[in-house]
Design a protein around this motif. Structure first.
Motif, mmCIF file in Angstrom:
data_model
loop_
_atom_site.group_PDB
_atom_site.id
_atom_site.type_symbol
_atom_site.label_atom_id
_atom_site.label_comp_id
_atom_site.label_asym_id
_atom_site.label_seq_id
_atom_site.Cartn_x
_atom_site.Cartn_y
_atom_site.Cartn_z
ATOM 1 N N PHE A 99 0.803 -1.212 0.000
ATOM 2 C CA PHE A 99 0.000 0.000 0.000
ATOM 3 C C PHE A 99 0.840 1.267 0.000
ATOM 4 N N VAL A 100 2.087 1.212 0.488
ATOM 5 C CA VAL A 100 2.941 2.399 0.489
ATOM 6 C C VAL A 100 3.716 2.451 -0.821
ATOM 7 N N LEU A 101 3.551 3.548 -1.551
ATOM 8 C CA LEU A 101 4.230 3.706 -2.834
ATOM 9 C C LEU A 101 5.528 4.490 -2.715
ATOM 10 N N GLY A 102 5.643 5.339 -1.701
ATOM 11 C CA GLY A 102 6.852 6.127 -1.528
ATOM 12 C C GLY A 102 6.630 7.255 -0.558
ATOM 13 N N ALA A 103 7.699 8.037 -0.327
ATOM 14 C CA ALA A 103 7.621 9.156 0.597
ATOM 15 C C ALA A 103 8.619 10.220 0.187
ATOM 16 N N VAL A 104 8.262 11.459 0.480
ATOM 17 C CA VAL A 104 9.158 12.586 0.272
ATOM 18 C C VAL A 104 9.129 13.450 1.523
ATOM 19 N N LEU A 105 10.181 14.205 1.711
ATOM 20 C CA LEU A 105 10.272 15.099 2.853
ATOM 21 C C LEU A 105 9.942 16.510 2.398
ATOM 22 N N VAL A 114 0.224 6.561 -0.633
ATOM 23 C CA VAL A 114 -0.299 5.196 -0.555
ATOM 24 C C VAL A 114 -1.087 4.890 -1.821
ATOM 25 N N GLY A 115 -1.189 3.602 -2.121
ATOM 26 C CA GLY A 115 -1.877 3.181 -3.330
ATOM 27 C C GLY A 115 -3.253 2.617 -3.079
ATOM 28 N N GLY A 116 -3.676 2.583 -1.855
ATOM 29 C CA GLY A 116 -4.996 2.063 -1.513
ATOM 30 C C GLY A 116 -5.337 2.444 -0.093
ATOM 31 N N THR A 117 -6.568 2.241 0.294
ATOM 32 C CA THR A 117 -6.977 2.653 1.631
ATOM 33 C C THR A 117 -7.140 1.483 2.591
ATOM 34 N N THR A 118 -7.086 0.263 2.101
ATOM 35 C CA THR A 118 -7.287 -0.887 2.971
ATOM 36 C C THR A 118 -6.009 -1.693 3.082
ATOM 37 N N ILE A 119 -5.616 -1.985 4.296
ATOM 38 C CA ILE A 119 -4.435 -2.821 4.522
ATOM 39 C C ILE A 119 -4.917 -4.189 4.988
ATOM 40 N N ARG A 120 -5.286 -4.283 6.223
ATOM 41 C CA ARG A 120 -5.821 -5.500 6.832
ATOM 42 C C ARG A 120 -6.531 -5.081 8.101
ATOM 43 N N ASN A 121 -6.895 -6.063 8.910
ATOM 44 C CA ASN A 121 -7.576 -5.734 10.152
ATOM 45 C C ASN A 121 -6.651 -5.073 11.178
ATOM 46 N N GLN A 142 6.711 15.320 11.496
ATOM 47 C CA GLN A 142 5.370 14.745 11.416
ATOM 48 C C GLN A 142 5.232 13.985 10.099
ATOM 49 N N VAL A 143 4.167 13.180 10.029
ATOM 50 C CA VAL A 143 3.944 12.330 8.865
ATOM 51 C C VAL A 143 2.518 12.549 8.375
ATOM 52 N N ARG A 144 2.385 12.695 7.059
ATOM 53 C CA ARG A 144 1.070 12.873 6.446
ATOM 54 C C ARG A 144 0.923 11.834 5.343
ATOM 55 N N PHE A 145 -0.266 11.293 5.169
ATOM 56 C CA PHE A 145 -0.533 10.300 4.133
ATOM 57 C C PHE A 145 -1.390 10.923 3.039
ATOM 58 N N VAL A 146 -1.077 10.572 1.795
ATOM 59 C CA VAL A 146 -1.860 11.067 0.659
ATOM 60 C C VAL A 146 -2.208 9.905 -0.266
ATOM 61 N N LEU A 147 -3.360 10.023 -0.901
ATOM 62 C CA LEU A 147 -3.827 9.068 -1.899
ATOM 63 C C LEU A 147 -4.247 9.885 -3.110
ATOM 64 N N ASP A 148 -3.664 9.617 -4.252
ATOM 65 C CA ASP A 148 -3.938 10.388 -5.471
ATOM 66 C C ASP A 148 -3.743 11.884 -5.252
ATOM 67 N N GLY A 149 -2.719 12.229 -4.450
ATOM 68 C CA GLY A 149 -2.389 13.628 -4.210
ATOM 69 C C GLY A 149 -3.265 14.330 -3.185
#
Length: 178
Positions: A99-105, A114-121, A142-149
């Motif tokens: 699900f993680v495609l990459g990260a930038v600072l 991320v490439g999707g919103t569901t991982i597992r339980n 801090q860390v922020r998550f994005v999906l499709d920008g």
């Protein structure tokens, strides 16, 4: 004034008639003899990753040649625990996911794509692993998550969702006390 011939009696050092070998107080390992933990590569830097043990986040340290770049550290986290770490009971909620495609600072904020919103339980542990691992870096506040920008809502340790930037404090209830 120089005093000579002062007896050393009473100073607590016993006298002996013959010399005897002394055990050194510091033992230097023979470089040809393996140490107890040969799973860690030699290195001058420490890479901290958060793995899972007993449904808790546990910070583990690995010796590396130099401080890893953000994407390298994330790749190491996604690769999961080493064989030695697995033998010690560590696992990963990220194992088998992509699900993680990459990260930038971005000015102290690690932006994780991320490439999707569901991982597992156990997705709370998975997001916690990413946040705590990246937040352990000196250059990440801090860390922020994005999906499709777009900002992605992710779960905190208490189960609430947020699209706001996260810190290790958001997962403190899941971090094992050593």
């Amino acid at each position: 004034m120089l005093l000579t011939g002062i007896p050393l009696s009473g100073c607590g050092v016993p006298t002996e008639s013959e010399p005897r070998p002394l055990e050194p107080s510091v033992h230097v390992a023979n470089p040809d003899t393996p140490t107890a933990d040969t799973s860690l590569p030699p290195g001058a830097a420490i890479e901290k990753l958060y793995l899972v043990r007993n449904d808790q986040l546990v910070g583990v340290e690995r010796r590396v040649d130099r401080a890893p770049a953000l994407d390298r550290q994330l790749a190491d986290l996604l690769a999961g625990p080493t064989e030695w770490e697995q033998d010690d009971g560590y696992g990963s909620a990220l194992a088998g996911t992509d699900f993680v495609l990459g990260a930038v600072l971005d000015y102290g904020t690690a932006v994780v794509t991320v490439g999707g919103t569901t991982i597992r339980n156990d997705e709370v542990l998975a997001y916690g692993q990413v946040v705590c691992t990246l937040a352990a870096r000196d250059d990440v506040d801090q860390v922020r998550f994005v999906l499709d920008g777009q900002p992605l809502e992710v779960p905190r340790a208490d189960g609430s969702l947020t699209a706001d930037p996260l810190t290790a404090a958001d997962y403190a209830a899941l971090i094992a006390v050593r």
